[in-house]
Each structure stands twice: as C-alpha cells, then as structure tokens.
Scaffold this active site. Structure first.
Site, PDB file in Angstrom:
ATOM      1  N   CYS A 143       2.912  10.841  -6.358  1.00 39.05           N
ATOM      2  CA  CYS A 143       2.180  12.407  -6.340  1.00 39.05           C
ATOM      3  C   CYS A 143       1.255  12.421  -7.353  1.00 39.05           C
ATOM      4  O   CYS A 143       1.099  11.589  -8.464  1.00 39.05           O
ATOM      5  CB  CYS A 143       3.474  13.273  -6.725  1.00 39.05           C
ATOM      6  SG  CYS A 143       4.473  13.695  -5.525  1.00 39.05           S
ATOM      7  N   CYS A 162       8.689  15.251  -9.386  1.00 39.41           N
ATOM      8  CA  CYS A 162       7.514  15.682 -10.276  1.00 39.41           C
ATOM      9  C   CYS A 162       8.396  16.697 -11.408  1.00 39.41           C
ATOM     10  O   CYS A 162       7.956  16.538 -12.716  1.00 39.41           O
ATOM     11  CB  CYS A 162       6.465  16.165  -9.915  1.00 39.41           C
ATOM     12  SG  CYS A 162       5.532  14.794  -8.858  1.00 39.41           S
ATOM     13  N   CYS A 189       6.854  18.823  -6.441  1.00 38.45           N
ATOM     14  CA  CYS A 189       8.036  18.419  -5.919  1.00 38.45           C
ATOM     15  C   CYS A 189       9.171  18.231  -6.715  1.00 38.45           C
ATOM     16  O   CYS A 189       8.699  18.246  -8.123  1.00 38.45           O
ATOM     17  CB  CYS A 189       7.876  17.109  -5.014  1.00 38.45           C
ATOM     18  SG  CYS A 189       7.940  15.745  -5.983  1.00 38.45           S
ATOM     19  N   ASN A 219      -2.918  12.193  -5.766  1.00 40.01           N
ATOM     20  CA  ASN A 219      -2.080  11.364  -5.225  1.00 40.01           C
ATOM     21  C   ASN A 219      -2.493  10.075  -4.547  1.00 40.01           C
ATOM     22  O   ASN A 219      -3.464  10.287  -4.066  1.00 40.01           O
ATOM     23  CB  ASN A 219      -1.135  12.252  -3.922  1.00 40.01           C
ATOM     24  CG  ASN A 219      -2.144  12.822  -2.990  1.00 40.01           C
ATOM     25  OD1 ASN A 219      -3.202  13.312  -3.409  1.00 40.01           O
ATOM     26  ND2 ASN A 219      -1.606  13.218  -1.784  1.00 40.01           N
ATOM     27  N   GLU A 223       0.903  14.849  -9.727  1.00 40.06           N
ATOM     28  CA  GLU A 223       1.332  15.073 -11.058  1.00 40.06           C
ATOM     29  C   GLU A 223       1.729  13.997 -11.782  1.00 40.06           C
ATOM     30  O   GLU A 223       1.596  13.809 -13.044  1.00 40.06           O
ATOM     31  CB  GLU A 223       2.576  16.043 -10.737  1.00 40.06           C
ATOM     32  CG  GLU A 223       2.133  17.453 -10.154  1.00 40.06           C
ATOM     33  CD  GLU A 223       2.303  17.448  -8.575  1.00 40.06           C
ATOM     34  OE1 GLU A 223       2.037  16.408  -8.014  1.00 40.06           O
ATOM     35  OE2 GLU A 223       2.759  18.415  -8.093  1.00 40.06           O
ATOM     36  N   GLU A 270      -1.408   7.142  -1.985  1.00 44.63           N
ATOM     37  CA  GLU A 270      -0.460   6.723  -0.968  1.00 44.63           C
ATOM     38  C   GLU A 270      -0.543   5.522  -0.524  1.00 44.63           C
ATOM     39  O   GLU A 270      -1.104   4.516  -1.093  1.00 44.63           O
ATOM     40  CB  GLU A 270      -0.941   7.657   0.279  1.00 44.63           C
ATOM     41  CG  GLU A 270      -0.445   9.366   0.125  1.00 44.63           C
ATOM     42  CD  GLU A 270      -0.756  10.033   1.308  1.00 44.63           C
ATOM     43  OE1 GLU A 270      -1.195   9.492   2.291  1.00 44.63           O
ATOM     44  OE2 GLU A 270      -0.408  11.300   1.137  1.00 44.63           O
TER      45      GLU A 270
HETATM   46  N1  THU Z   1       2.270  15.318  -3.279  1.00 38.81           N
HETATM   47  C1  THU Z   1       2.158  15.322  -4.527  1.00 38.81           C
HETATM   48  O1  THU Z   1       0.855  14.837  -4.802  1.00 38.81           O
HETATM   49  N2  THU Z   1       2.627  16.285  -5.319  1.00 38.81           N
HETATM   50  C2  THU Z   1       3.613  16.786  -4.774  1.00 38.81           C
HETATM   51  O2  THU Z   1       4.101  17.746  -5.859  1.00 38.81           O
HETATM   52  C3  THU Z   1       4.114  17.000  -3.593  1.00 38.81           C
HETATM   53  C4  THU Z   1       3.546  15.995  -2.657  1.00 38.81           C
HETATM   54  C5  THU Z   1       1.814  14.192  -2.204  1.00 38.81           C
HETATM   55  C6  THU Z   1       2.537  13.081  -1.813  1.00 38.81           C
HETATM   56  C7  THU Z   1       1.994  12.601  -0.693  1.00 38.81           C
HETATM   57  O3  THU Z   1       0.768  11.922  -0.909  1.00 38.81           O
HETATM   58  C8  THU Z   1       1.402  13.959   0.049  1.00 38.81           C
HETATM   59  O4  THU Z   1       1.416  15.021  -0.958  1.00 38.81           O
HETATM   60  C9  THU Z   1       2.402  14.516   1.009  1.00 38.81           C
HETATM   61  O5  THU Z   1       3.603  14.657   0.744  1.00 38.81           O
END
Ligand code: THU
Length: 172
Positions: free
Chosen positions: A85, A127, A124, A74, A87, A76
């Site tokens: 994310c 994704c 999520c 991920n 994925e 940010e």
């Molecule tokens: N996140 C992912 O990388 N994948 C997911 O399927 C759910 C959330 C990340 C996004 C963000 O950087 C952190 O997790 C908190 O939500």
C-alpha cells in the site's frame, strides 16, 4: 433460580460505545496551508503508483516533525498478496530516511481507473496498524487527511480515531 442467575449476569454486563471524531472540510481551501500542500504531494505521489493490476492509484505524503515530506505510492505485484500500500511504502521510506524524526501528519488520496472518487479514501486495516506502531514508537499522534479525487476531506487527529481498541506493545 435459573432466572435469578440470568438476571444477575445481565446486570453485570454493559454496552461500550465508541465515538470517533472526524473533521470534515467541504473543500481544500478550508484547510490550513500545510495540509493543502500535503494533499497536493499525495496526489502527485499517486501518479507514480505501480498499479497495473488494480489500476487503483494511491498516494501518501508524510509530514515529518522537521518539516520534510516523504511520499509513497502503491506498488503491486503479480503475486497479489505482495502488493504494498502507498501508506506503508511512505512510512517505510520515512523510517529509513529519517529514523529519528517523528511523522506528524499523513495525507492519503487515490485515483480509480473508471470512476471519479468522490469520497475520502481511508487507509486499510493493515496500514492503520502500521501507523499505530509509528505513533507508539515516537509517542506522537499522526494527523491523517483523507480525500478522493474530488469532494470532502476528512481529518482525524490520530489513527486511534479510525483504529479503536488498538493493539500495541503495551499488551506484550
Ligand atoms: N491500497 C493502498 O495503497 N492503500 C490502502 O490503504 C488501500 C489499498 C492499494 C493496494 C492495491 O495496490 C490497490 O490499492 C487496490 O487495493
């Protein structure tokens, strides 16, 4: 008369129940070697996450039909809505690096800042939709492995298991 109408409307409705199939593995040693390796690569990728805001590190590893593995974590941003994310980072990388090679499996794992994740981490909703697009594009299911830091591993044969009633290009 009104009563009759209500009755016939009721007779024409039905409940649709959906079932999802998840294979649960007690520990990694119960997995085929290729899946174990994919989870390992996802775990490595999680360590490369750029997650200064959530401190929630997610790693994804994609196995391609040619045997190569592409990973992502991920990414940010101070403008939170722009966070990517793991994925989708991995899927975009795979699509760019290997535009004509189908992804066949994806492993997802995560590490939280202040607790040990003991439950599998599912992708999520956004994704899931992007994985669904990948399945449609290559007409091939993507096996998905999910794990926290420790504990059981969940495996589904296709994103359709965790994204029932999938919207795809067939509706357009
Ligand atoms: N996140 C992912 O990388 N994948 C997911 O399927 C759910 C959330 C990340 C996004 C963000 O950087 C952190 O997790 C908190 O939500």
């Amino acid at each position: 008369m009104l009563g009759l109408k209500t009755l016939s409307a009721a007779a024409k409705s039905r409940q649709i129940q959906l079932h999802i199939n998840i294979a649960e593995y007690a520990c990694e040693s119960d997995l085929p070697i290729a899946d174990k390796q994919l989870l390992f690569r996802a775990r490595e990728a999680a360590e490369e996450a750029y997650a200064p805001y959530s401190n929630f590190r997610v790693g994804a590893a994609i196995l391609l039909a040619n045997g190569d593995i592409v990973t992502g974590s991920n990414q940010e941003n101070a403008a939170f809505s722009m966070c990517m994310c793991a994925e989708r980072t991995a899927l975009a990388a795979a699509s760019y690096l290997y535009p004509n090679v189908a992804p066949v499996a994806m492993a997802i794992t995560a590490r939280a800042y202040n607790s040990v994740l003991q439950v599998p981490v599912p992708p999520c909703g956004a994704c899931r939709q992007v994985i669904a697009e990948t399945e449609s594009r290559f007409r091939k299911s993507v096996r998905i492995l999910m794990q926290g830091e420790i504990g059981v591993i969940w495996k589904v044969d296709s994103v359709k298991e965790i994204l029932p009633l999938t919207f795809n290009a067939s509706f357009l």
